[in-house]
Write a protein that holds these residues in place. Structure first.
Motif, PDB file in Angstrom:
ATOM      1  N   UNK A  53      -1.997   8.268 -10.390  1.00 15.99           N
ATOM      2  CA  UNK A  53      -2.623   8.781 -11.777  1.00 15.99           C
ATOM      3  C   UNK A  53      -2.745   7.352 -12.355  1.00 15.99           C
ATOM      4  N   UNK A  54      -2.058   6.507 -12.434  1.00 19.28           N
ATOM      5  CA  UNK A  54      -2.058   5.202 -12.802  1.00 19.28           C
ATOM      6  C   UNK A  54      -3.110   4.350 -12.141  1.00 19.28           C
ATOM      7  N   UNK A  55      -3.296   4.733 -10.808  1.00 18.10           N
ATOM      8  CA  UNK A  55      -4.320   3.761 -10.089  1.00 18.10           C
ATOM      9  C   UNK A  55      -5.654   4.143 -10.426  1.00 18.10           C
ATOM     10  N   UNK A  56      -5.762   5.657 -10.631  1.00 20.66           N
ATOM     11  CA  UNK A  56      -7.054   6.164 -11.147  1.00 20.66           C
ATOM     12  C   UNK A  56      -7.867   5.787 -12.369  1.00 20.66           C
ATOM     13  N   UNK A  57      -6.778   5.147 -13.231  1.00 20.13           N
ATOM     14  CA  UNK A  57      -7.139   4.641 -14.380  1.00 20.13           C
ATOM     15  C   UNK A  57      -8.012   3.416 -14.387  1.00 20.13           C
ATOM     16  N   UNK A  58      -7.837   3.044 -13.282  1.00 22.57           N
ATOM     17  CA  UNK A  58      -8.428   1.632 -12.963  1.00 22.57           C
ATOM     18  C   UNK A  58      -9.425   1.477 -11.975  1.00 22.57           C
ATOM     19  N   UNK A  59      -9.337   2.207 -10.997  1.00 21.31           N
ATOM     20  CA  UNK A  59      -9.890   2.104  -9.705  1.00 21.31           C
ATOM     21  C   UNK A  59     -10.443   3.479  -9.035  1.00 21.31           C
ATOM     22  N   UNK A  60     -11.488   3.561  -8.609  1.00 21.65           N
ATOM     23  CA  UNK A  60     -12.122   4.717  -7.860  1.00 21.65           C
ATOM     24  C   UNK A  60     -11.369   4.667  -6.324  1.00 21.65           C
ATOM     25  N   UNK A  61     -11.103   6.103  -5.904  1.00 18.69           N
ATOM     26  CA  UNK A  61     -10.461   6.020  -4.755  1.00 18.69           C
ATOM     27  C   UNK A  61     -11.658   6.671  -3.666  1.00 18.69           C
ATOM     28  N   UNK A  62     -12.793   6.793  -4.335  1.00 20.91           N
ATOM     29  CA  UNK A  62     -13.902   7.162  -3.289  1.00 20.91           C
ATOM     30  C   UNK A  62     -14.355   5.951  -2.793  1.00 20.91           C
ATOM     31  N   UNK A  63     -13.833   5.235  -1.984  1.00 20.84           N
ATOM     32  CA  UNK A  63     -14.227   4.137  -1.190  1.00 20.84           C
ATOM     33  C   UNK A  63     -13.608   3.818   0.016  1.00 20.84           C
ATOM     34  N   UNK A  64     -13.480   2.583   0.362  1.00 29.62           N
ATOM     35  CA  UNK A  64     -12.765   2.115   1.589  1.00 29.62           C
ATOM     36  C   UNK A  64     -11.639   1.555   1.047  1.00 29.62           C
ATOM     37  N   UNK A  65     -10.449   2.133   1.495  1.00 29.95           N
ATOM     38  CA  UNK A  65      -8.876   1.675   0.815  1.00 29.95           C
ATOM     39  C   UNK A  65      -8.193   1.211   2.115  1.00 29.95           C
ATOM     40  N   UNK A  66      -7.067   0.553   1.540  1.00 31.19           N
ATOM     41  CA  UNK A  66      -6.010   0.209   2.810  1.00 31.19           C
ATOM     42  C   UNK A  66      -4.916   0.159   1.912  1.00 31.19           C
ATOM     43  N   UNK A  67      -3.727   0.782   2.726  1.00 33.21           N
ATOM     44  CA  UNK A  67      -2.691   0.723   2.353  1.00 33.21           C
ATOM     45  C   UNK A  67      -1.675  -0.117   3.210  1.00 33.21           C
ATOM     46  N   UNK A  68      -0.773  -0.856   2.516  1.00 31.67           N
ATOM     47  CA  UNK A  68       0.341  -1.752   3.425  1.00 31.67           C
ATOM     48  C   UNK A  68       1.667  -1.456   3.391  1.00 31.67           C
ATOM     49  N   UNK A  69       2.379  -1.373   4.260  1.00 32.59           N
ATOM     50  CA  UNK A  69       3.825  -1.278   4.227  1.00 32.59           C
ATOM     51  C   UNK A  69       3.929   0.284   3.725  1.00 32.59           C
ATOM     52  N   UNK A  70       3.262   1.188   4.521  1.00 31.25           N
ATOM     53  CA  UNK A  70       3.621   2.686   3.946  1.00 31.25           C
ATOM     54  C   UNK A  70       5.036   3.280   4.418  1.00 31.25           C
ATOM     55  N   UNK A  71       5.566   2.698   5.168  1.00 31.70           N
ATOM     56  CA  UNK A  71       6.878   3.102   5.904  1.00 31.70           C
ATOM     57  C   UNK A  71       6.707   4.074   6.808  1.00 31.70           C
ATOM     58  N   UNK A  72       7.757   4.941   7.253  1.00 30.28           N
ATOM     59  CA  UNK A  72       7.582   5.689   8.354  1.00 30.28           C
ATOM     60  C   UNK A  72       6.754   6.992   8.241  1.00 30.28           C
TER      61      UNK A  72
END
Length: 208
Positions: A53-72
């Motif tokens: 919810x906080x991320x959506x205040x600043x960025x669109x998630x309808x694009x090419x995204x990368x997550x780092x260190x997601x865990x198991x």
């Protein structure tokens, strides 16, 4: 047990054991992944939804995204994928136990400062622990928006060659902010702030 041997036995063929360093933020992160994988977080407030919810205040998630260190288990990216209308998600995590699927592509590697990401709109991470500094350097080097929810553990305090006992979590956050400033491209700004429902600060970068 500080010295000696511990025998841990799991008596069922479909159970497993994972061993990690004993740090509060790592233990919390593991339990969040378990709750996400088992559906506990489907209908109750949780850290992943707060972060998104906080991320959506600043960025669109309808694009090419990368997550780092997601865990198991990629609980965060799984929730993002359910909201994403278009785009892709790539996850960099050597310890992840799931495979690539229609929701996201898995790369079972750790990122480095030299990792090149092409056509990426946003790099994000929640409590990336020891990968935090590398993410900052890599994102700024690639000139990509970055959104990181920091963890509450200092990753290098267990190192044998680190003996500054006065070094605390606020010192680490300060050093991370200085690293952002040092590596930030000239066309970008950054923000480091806290929100009520996350105990630790967020660092984000964005184009001016």
């Amino acid at each position: 047990v500080e010295k000696g041997i511990v025998y841990v036995i799991t008596e069922h063929t479909t159970t497993g054991i994972t061993v990690n360093e004993s740090l509060p933020c790592v233990e919390k992160d593991l339990m969040d992944q378990v709750y996400s994988a088992t559906g506990v977080y489907d209908n109750i407030p949780n850290i992943y939804d707060t972060f998104i919810e906080e991320m959506l205040k600043h960025y669109s998630i309808d694009g090419n995204l990368v997550e780092v260190a997601a865990g198991f288990y990629p609980g965060l990216s799984e929730k993002i994928s359910l909201r994403q209308k278009s785009g892709t998600i790539i996850i960099y995590e050597p310890k992840i136990i799931v495979e690539s699927n229609e929701k996201f592509k898995i790369i079972k590697e750790s990122i480095t400062e030299s990792t090149i990401v092409n056509n990426v709109d946003l790099i994000y991470a929640l409590r990336p622990h020891a990968a935090t500094e590398t993410i900052i350097k890599m994102a700024n080097k690639n000139d990509v928006d970055m959104f990181i929810g920091l963890c509450g553990c200092i990753p290098f305090l267990n190192y044998d060659d680190f003996d500054d006992l006065s070094y605390g979590i606020s010192d680490w956050y300060h050093d991370l902010e200085e690293l952002v400033k040092k590596t930030l491209p000239s066309n970008r700004n950054y923000e480091m702030y806290k929100i009520p429902n996350l105990k630790r600060p967020i660092i984000r970068t964005y184009r001016r």
